[in-house]
Design a protein around this motif. Sequence first.
Motif, PDB file in Angstrom:
ATOM      1  N   ALA A   8     -67.834  43.710 -20.115  1.00 40.24           N
ATOM      2  CA  ALA A   8     -68.595  44.230 -18.976  1.00 40.24           C
ATOM      3  C   ALA A   8     -67.914  45.470 -18.400  1.00 40.24           C
ATOM      4  CB  ALA A   8     -68.717  43.171 -17.883  1.00 40.24           C
ATOM      5  N   PHE A  32     -61.739  40.898 -13.963  1.00 45.43           N
ATOM      6  CA  PHE A  32     -61.879  41.889 -12.896  1.00 45.43           C
ATOM      7  C   PHE A  32     -60.857  41.644 -11.792  1.00 45.43           C
ATOM      8  CE2 PHE A  32     -63.711  42.816  -8.684  1.00 45.43           C
ATOM      9  CZ  PHE A  32     -63.805  44.199  -8.772  1.00 45.43           C
ATOM     10  N   GLN A  64     -64.866  51.767 -10.898  1.00 45.18           N
ATOM     11  CA  GLN A  64     -65.303  50.895 -11.967  1.00 45.18           C
ATOM     12  C   GLN A  64     -64.098  50.332 -12.705  1.00 45.18           C
ATOM     13  OE1 GLN A  64     -67.877  53.362 -14.353  1.00 45.18           O
ATOM     14  NE2 GLN A  64     -66.415  53.382 -16.029  1.00 45.18           N
ATOM     15  N   LEU A  67     -65.394  38.019 -14.438  1.00 49.35           N
ATOM     16  CA  LEU A  67     -64.966  38.059 -13.037  1.00 49.35           C
ATOM     17  C   LEU A  67     -63.468  37.810 -12.916  1.00 49.35           C
ATOM     18  CD1 LEU A  67     -65.786  38.415 -10.114  1.00 49.35           C
ATOM     19  CD2 LEU A  67     -66.378  35.984 -10.055  1.00 49.35           C
ATOM     20  N   PRO A  69     -67.777  43.797  -5.673  1.00 51.45           N
ATOM     21  CA  PRO A  69     -68.216  44.125  -7.034  1.00 51.45           C
ATOM     22  C   PRO A  69     -69.704  43.828  -7.240  1.00 51.45           C
ATOM     23  CG  PRO A  69     -67.215  41.964  -7.043  1.00 51.45           C
ATOM     24  CD  PRO A  69     -67.133  42.480  -5.609  1.00 51.45           C
ATOM     25  N   ASP A  70     -70.293  44.536  -8.188  1.00 54.28           N
ATOM     26  CA  ASP A  70     -71.583  44.129  -8.735  1.00 54.28           C
ATOM     27  C   ASP A  70     -71.257  43.241  -9.932  1.00 54.28           C
ATOM     28  OD1 ASP A  70     -73.178  45.575  -6.981  1.00 54.28           O
ATOM     29  OD2 ASP A  70     -73.356  47.305  -8.323  1.00 54.28           O
ATOM     30  N   LEU A  71     -71.819  42.057  -9.984  1.00 55.19           N
ATOM     31  CA  LEU A  71     -71.569  41.160 -11.104  1.00 55.19           C
ATOM     32  C   LEU A  71     -72.133  41.759 -12.391  1.00 55.19           C
ATOM     33  CD1 LEU A  71     -72.306  37.733  -9.396  1.00 55.19           C
ATOM     34  CD2 LEU A  71     -70.077  38.734  -9.928  1.00 55.19           C
ATOM     35  N   PRO A  72     -71.614  41.347 -13.556  1.00 64.87           N
ATOM     36  CA  PRO A  72     -72.079  41.921 -14.831  1.00 64.87           C
ATOM     37  C   PRO A  72     -73.593  41.826 -14.995  1.00 64.87           C
ATOM     38  CG  PRO A  72     -70.173  40.520 -15.196  1.00 64.87           C
ATOM     39  CD  PRO A  72     -70.576  40.333 -13.760  1.00 64.87           C
ATOM     40  N   SER A  79     -73.351  47.471 -12.404  1.00 64.29           N
ATOM     41  CA  SER A  79     -72.482  46.946 -13.464  1.00 64.29           C
ATOM     42  C   SER A  79     -73.300  46.695 -14.724  1.00 64.29           C
ATOM     43  CB  SER A  79     -71.818  45.636 -13.022  1.00 64.29           C
ATOM     44  OG  SER A  79     -70.867  45.869 -12.000  1.00 64.29           O
ATOM     45  N   ASP A  82     -77.055  42.705  -5.606  1.00 56.83           N
ATOM     46  CA  ASP A  82     -75.931  43.597  -5.887  1.00 56.83           C
ATOM     47  C   ASP A  82     -75.060  43.707  -4.640  1.00 56.83           C
ATOM     48  OD1 ASP A  82     -76.949  45.637  -4.167  1.00 56.83           O
ATOM     49  OD2 ASP A  82     -78.085  46.517  -5.799  1.00 56.83           O
ATOM     50  N   ILE A 137     -67.584  46.710 -14.678  1.00 55.59           N
ATOM     51  CA  ILE A 137     -67.821  46.260 -13.307  1.00 55.59           C
ATOM     52  C   ILE A 137     -67.688  47.451 -12.364  1.00 55.59           C
ATOM     53  CG2 ILE A 137     -67.094  44.717 -11.447  1.00 55.59           C
ATOM     54  CD1 ILE A 137     -68.117  43.208 -13.878  1.00 55.59           C
ATOM     55  N   TYR A 142     -67.692  48.702  -8.429  1.00 59.22           N
ATOM     56  CA  TYR A 142     -67.344  48.051  -7.169  1.00 59.22           C
ATOM     57  C   TYR A 142     -66.958  49.079  -6.117  1.00 59.22           C
ATOM     58  CZ  TYR A 142     -62.406  48.663  -8.525  1.00 59.22           C
ATOM     59  OH  TYR A 142     -61.187  49.190  -8.891  1.00 59.22           O
TER      60      TYR A 142
END
Length: 97
Positions: free
Chosen positions: A8, A80, A2, A77, A53-56, A61, A30, A10, A12
């Motif tokens: 956020a 990140f 993370q 992003l 990654p999982d987006l916010p 996330s 996701d 994130i 991942y």
Amino acid sequence: MQCELPNATIRYEVHGEGQPVLLLHGWTMDRRLEIADYEPIFARRSGWRRIYPDLPGMGRSTAKAGLRCQDDVLAALLAFIECVVPGERFVLAGTSL
């Protein structure tokens, strides 16, 4: 894994080693979708560090206070990217349904 950001958290996954490739999922999905789609392809191609990654606010996330619009998602992003591939060149890919 993370990455804690101001607006956020994130979550991942990273698979493999080599040139970084950031793989983004579509809206409301996701990272599992991208992993299922792309890992079979990269299984036959070495030299790539795949970052999923999982987006916010999606997947695992979380979106924090201050994340209100698509510009805020983009800012998260970009932050990140600076966290996981600072100063590196990378490939950007993904899918959207």
